[in-house]
Motif scaffolding. Structure first.
Motif, mmCIF file in Angstrom:
data_model
loop_
_atom_site.group_PDB
_atom_site.id
_atom_site.type_symbol
_atom_site.label_atom_id
_atom_site.label_comp_id
_atom_site.label_asym_id
_atom_site.label_seq_id
_atom_site.Cartn_x
_atom_site.Cartn_y
_atom_site.Cartn_z
ATOM 1 N N VAL A 262 -2.966 6.626 9.239
ATOM 2 C CA VAL A 262 -2.153 7.772 9.654
ATOM 3 C C VAL A 262 -0.668 7.511 9.418
ATOM 4 O O VAL A 262 0.085 8.421 9.053
ATOM 5 N N TYR A 263 -0.246 6.269 9.587
ATOM 6 C CA TYR A 263 1.183 5.946 9.482
ATOM 7 C C TYR A 263 1.500 5.155 8.213
ATOM 8 O O TYR A 263 2.427 4.345 8.179
ATOM 9 N N ALA A 264 0.741 5.415 7.156
ATOM 10 C CA ALA A 264 0.934 4.681 5.907
ATOM 11 C C ALA A 264 2.347 4.840 5.358
ATOM 12 O O ALA A 264 2.988 3.860 4.952
ATOM 13 N N THR A 265 2.858 6.076 5.324
ATOM 14 C CA THR A 265 4.192 6.312 4.768
ATOM 15 C C THR A 265 5.255 5.552 5.562
ATOM 16 O O THR A 265 6.128 4.888 4.995
ATOM 17 N N GLN A 266 5.195 5.668 6.880
ATOM 18 C CA GLN A 266 6.182 4.986 7.713
ATOM 19 C C GLN A 266 6.098 3.468 7.557
ATOM 20 O O GLN A 266 7.131 2.780 7.562
ATOM 21 N N LEU A 267 4.883 2.951 7.411
ATOM 22 C CA LEU A 267 4.729 1.509 7.249
ATOM 23 C C LEU A 267 5.307 1.043 5.921
ATOM 24 O O LEU A 267 5.926 -0.035 5.842
ATOM 25 N N ILE A 268 5.130 1.839 4.886
ATOM 26 C CA ILE A 268 5.737 1.497 3.597
ATOM 27 C C ILE A 268 7.252 1.454 3.719
ATOM 28 O O ILE A 268 7.917 0.518 3.246
ATOM 29 N N GLU A 269 7.800 2.449 4.384
ATOM 30 C CA GLU A 269 9.260 2.485 4.543
ATOM 31 C C GLU A 269 9.752 1.301 5.372
ATOM 32 O O GLU A 269 10.796 0.705 5.063
ATOM 33 N N LYS A 270 8.993 0.971 6.426
ATOM 34 C CA LYS A 270 9.380 -0.188 7.228
ATOM 35 C C LYS A 270 9.297 -1.473 6.405
ATOM 36 O O LYS A 270 10.130 -2.368 6.535
ATOM 37 N N LYS A 271 8.271 -1.576 5.575
ATOM 38 C CA LYS A 271 8.113 -2.754 4.738
ATOM 39 C C LYS A 271 9.265 -2.851 3.739
ATOM 40 O O LYS A 271 9.830 -3.935 3.519
ATOM 41 N N LEU A 272 9.631 -1.724 3.149
ATOM 42 C CA LEU A 272 10.756 -1.709 2.220
ATOM 43 C C LEU A 272 12.025 -2.178 2.915
ATOM 44 O O LEU A 272 12.794 -2.985 2.380
ATOM 45 N N PHE A 273 12.234 -1.651 4.110
ATOM 46 C CA PHE A 273 13.441 -2.020 4.856
ATOM 47 C C PHE A 273 13.419 -3.502 5.205
ATOM 48 O O PHE A 273 14.437 -4.194 5.105
ATOM 49 N N SER A 274 12.234 -4.000 5.613
ATOM 50 C CA SER A 274 12.143 -5.401 5.999
ATOM 51 C C SER A 274 12.355 -6.330 4.813
ATOM 52 O O SER A 274 12.756 -7.469 4.974
ATOM 53 N N GLU A 275 12.066 -5.849 3.609
ATOM 54 C CA GLU A 275 12.281 -6.648 2.405
ATOM 55 C C GLU A 275 13.679 -6.439 1.822
ATOM 56 O O GLU A 275 13.980 -6.888 0.718
ATOM 57 N N SER A 276 14.508 -5.709 2.556
ATOM 58 C CA SER A 276 15.890 -5.418 2.136
ATOM 59 C C SER A 276 15.935 -4.669 0.814
ATOM 60 O O SER A 276 16.814 -4.882 -0.026
ATOM 61 N N VAL A 277 14.966 -3.792 0.626
ATOM 62 C CA VAL A 277 14.954 -2.944 -0.563
ATOM 63 C C VAL A 277 15.483 -1.588 -0.168
ATOM 64 O O VAL A 277 15.071 -1.027 0.831
ATOM 65 N N SER A 278 16.365 -1.048 -0.954
ATOM 66 C CA SER A 278 16.955 0.236 -0.626
ATOM 67 C C SER A 278 15.943 1.348 -0.831
ATOM 68 O O SER A 278 15.445 1.549 -1.928
ATOM 69 N N SER A 279 15.629 2.045 0.237
ATOM 70 C CA SER A 279 14.679 3.137 0.116
ATOM 71 C C SER A 279 15.245 4.262 -0.730
ATOM 72 O O SER A 279 14.506 5.091 -1.252
ATOM 73 N N ALA A 280 16.561 4.303 -0.873
ATOM 74 C CA ALA A 280 17.159 5.355 -1.682
ATOM 75 C C ALA A 280 16.783 5.224 -3.141
ATOM 76 O O ALA A 280 16.872 6.184 -3.909
ATOM 77 N N SER A 281 16.381 4.039 -3.562
ATOM 78 C CA SER A 281 16.022 3.837 -4.956
ATOM 79 C C SER A 281 14.678 4.429 -5.297
ATOM 80 O O SER A 281 14.272 4.442 -6.452
ATOM 81 N N LEU A 282 13.925 4.861 -4.270
ATOM 82 C CA LEU A 282 12.666 5.528 -4.510
ATOM 83 C C LEU A 282 12.817 7.018 -4.260
ATOM 84 O O LEU A 282 13.309 7.429 -3.208
ATOM 85 N N ALA A 283 12.414 7.791 -5.209
ATOM 86 C CA ALA A 283 12.441 9.229 -4.996
ATOM 87 C C ALA A 283 11.418 9.588 -3.930
ATOM 88 O O ALA A 283 10.452 8.865 -3.712
ATOM 89 N N ALA A 284 11.623 10.727 -3.289
ATOM 90 C CA ALA A 284 10.729 11.128 -2.215
ATOM 91 C C ALA A 284 9.290 11.244 -2.693
ATOM 92 O O ALA A 284 8.350 10.861 -1.992
#
Length: 332
Positions: A262-284
């Motif tokens: 259910v929370y796959a999208t949020q977990l991906i975003e959290k993982k990106l943030f935890s890896e210090s990857v800019s989420s802005a570099s991914l289009a929606a």
């Protein structure tokens, strides 16, 4: 005529049998050891039943005895068992439900021995329900179906308390689950699978959906995944202690769905943030696509992962999905 056995009339014969049945039931329901049952009186009752069945018509009382066997259980259950269970609060209800079922099985065993001639001849020839089936059906209809909703609610309440950290009587719940497995409600289907399990699984989903909605807002990716892992571990442990083994995969899949899919999208975003990857570099739309692949991996496990990994949409982010995949399945 010399040597002819005197005819036993119905009233005298049944009164003689009933008196001994009453004593037998009293010993069992009072919790006395079975060696307190008078074997001679039981043999006398058996002999009386046998003799009343082999008399020539119109004194063959096999049909009457078959009906009285059923009525004996109906009277016992409605007068001595159901009223007690109806007035018990939750924990005492569960204790007494198990106790009364165990008593019932013992009474069935003894009475079916006394009336065994009916099973061997009268019942078989007329294709009627056997003695044990009649007695167990009486318990199902007159007791279990009357208290089923309360028993289920009480058990689910204890499970909820345990999930919240309380200590509960697991041995009691195990006994209740075993009882529900023994009671048949739809042919060979058990009360556990027909009535209890569906309610338990639904409440499991409600519980973990509520937890996930809070944790996804409050926790980091690592903390959330650790909690998810611990939840799966505890649910497996719960099954091993008192739930039926057939429920394990169903419970675990519900937990994983509520916490991970259910929370796959949020977990991906959290993982990106935890890896210090800019989420802005991914289009929606890329995030949406990644979440869909994340769910697919969760549901289909490793079978399709290699194919998904090679998709262009995952290039450059494959290592991230791979990490997510193993994070999720480290506790499967």
């Amino acid at each position: 005529m010399e040597g002819r056995r005197p005819v036993i009339n119905w009233g005298d014969g049944w009164n003689y049998i009933q008196e001994r049945i009453t004593k037998l039931i009293r010993v069992i329901t009072e919790g006395l050891p079975e060696n307190h049952i008078d074997a001679e009186e039981c043999m006398a009752a058996y002999t009386m039943i046998f003799n009343m069945c082999i008399q020539k018509p119109p004194y063959d009382y096999s049909p009457n005895l078959y009906e009285k066997y059923r009525e004996t259980f109906e009277e016992y259950l409605t007068s001595m068992v159901l009223p007690v269970l109806r007035e018990r609060p939750d924990e005492f209800l569960l204790h007494d439900f198990v106790k009364r079922w165990e008593n019932h099985k013992v009474i069935v065993r003894w009475l079916s021995r006394l009336f065994i001639y009916l099973d061997r001849y009268y019942i078989e020839r007329r294709s009627l329900p056997g003695l044990k089936e009649v007695a167990l059906t009486c318990f199902r209809d007159l007791v279990y179906l009357q208290v089923n909703a309360r028993v289920t609610a009480a058990v689910i309440g204890f499970i909820h308390r345990e999930r919240e950290g309380a200590q509960i009587d697991r041995a009691l719940l195990k006994n209740v689950m075993d009882t529900l497995v023994e009671i048949k409600v739809e042919g060979v289907k058990t009360a556990y699978e027909v009535n209890f399990e569906a309610h338990m699984l639904r409440e499991t989903g409600v519980y973990y959906s509520h937890k996930a909605s809070s944790w996804i807002m409050e926790d980091s990716y690592s903390d959330y995944m650790l909690k998810a892992e611990e939840c799966v571990r505890r649910e497996r442990e719960r099954v091993s202690h008192y739930l039926n083994p057939s429920s394990e995969n169903k419970v675990v899949e519900i937990v994983k769905h509520c916490l991970l899919v259910v929370y796959a999208t949020q977990l991906i975003e959290k993982k990106l943030f935890s890896e210090s990857v800019s989420s802005a570099s991914l289009a929606a739309d890329y995030v949406e696509e990644l979440s869909r692949k994340f769910i697919a991996i969760q549901l289909e496990f490793a079978a399709n992962f290699e194919q998904l990994f090679n998709y262009r949409i995952l290039k450059g982010w494959g290592f991230l999905l791979l990490n997510l995949f193993w994070d999720m399945h480290a506790f499967t």
